[in-house]
Design an enzyme around this catalytic site. Sequence first.
Site: not given
Length: 253
Positions: A20, A39, A65-66, A143, A156, A160, A189
Amino acid sequence: MNLQRFTDKVVLVTGAASGIGLGTTERLAREGARVLACDINATLLRDETDRLAQQGLDVTAQVLDVTDAASCEAAVAEAVARFSKLDALCNIAGTLLNKRFAEISEAEWQRQMAINVTGIFSLCHAAMPHLLASRGNIVNCASIAGIIGVPYGTAYSASKGAVIMFSRALAVEYAGQGVRVNAICPGAVATPLSQNTILPDDADFNLVGKLLPLLPVMGQPEDIAAGIAFLASDDARFMTGAALVMDGGQTAL
């Protein structure tokens, strides 16, 4: 594509090397944006940004690197230094863990939160002064797992759900100052992230089957990118604090 909603706009996109994030980078660039594509996968990011640049799109690679606040600050600083402003932040980077709750380690839980939640906090925190100056906006990738309970997805889903509520709270706080904040909530997706996810052994497919889309097609990254482009554009100027669902009917039942 005839739409040019991002001419003279500067956008930072995370998770831009695949899925995405890559679809969003390409969509916004084709609509005229100057994109800082970020990224952690430096090699894949360089390959994809080079491919897009060869097509005449204004896309620049930035390794990010988030989970590292300093890396987030550096990415925002690079966007502003290179382009003199920042109009939109699209937080697409994320990770997905499918595992029985009893088998999730603390380290796995912390990794989900670090990438999916804390990274968004760090980037929004760094970007906000510049978005205030441009009266820009933020799109955070959540999500449908943040809306409904997903079997084998406790970590997860929790991450989200946090993204959705973070986006709404931030939208409320900054609405009067001209910065919009929205979330996008994809369903199933076809991305490398989802396709490489393995369900636990002996998973209950009666539960998993309830999450199948109603439409007879799988969502594609470009489908979600179209929604993100809408939210980030002036076409959505009256939208803030929204959680836009794009799931082929998964949550309609």
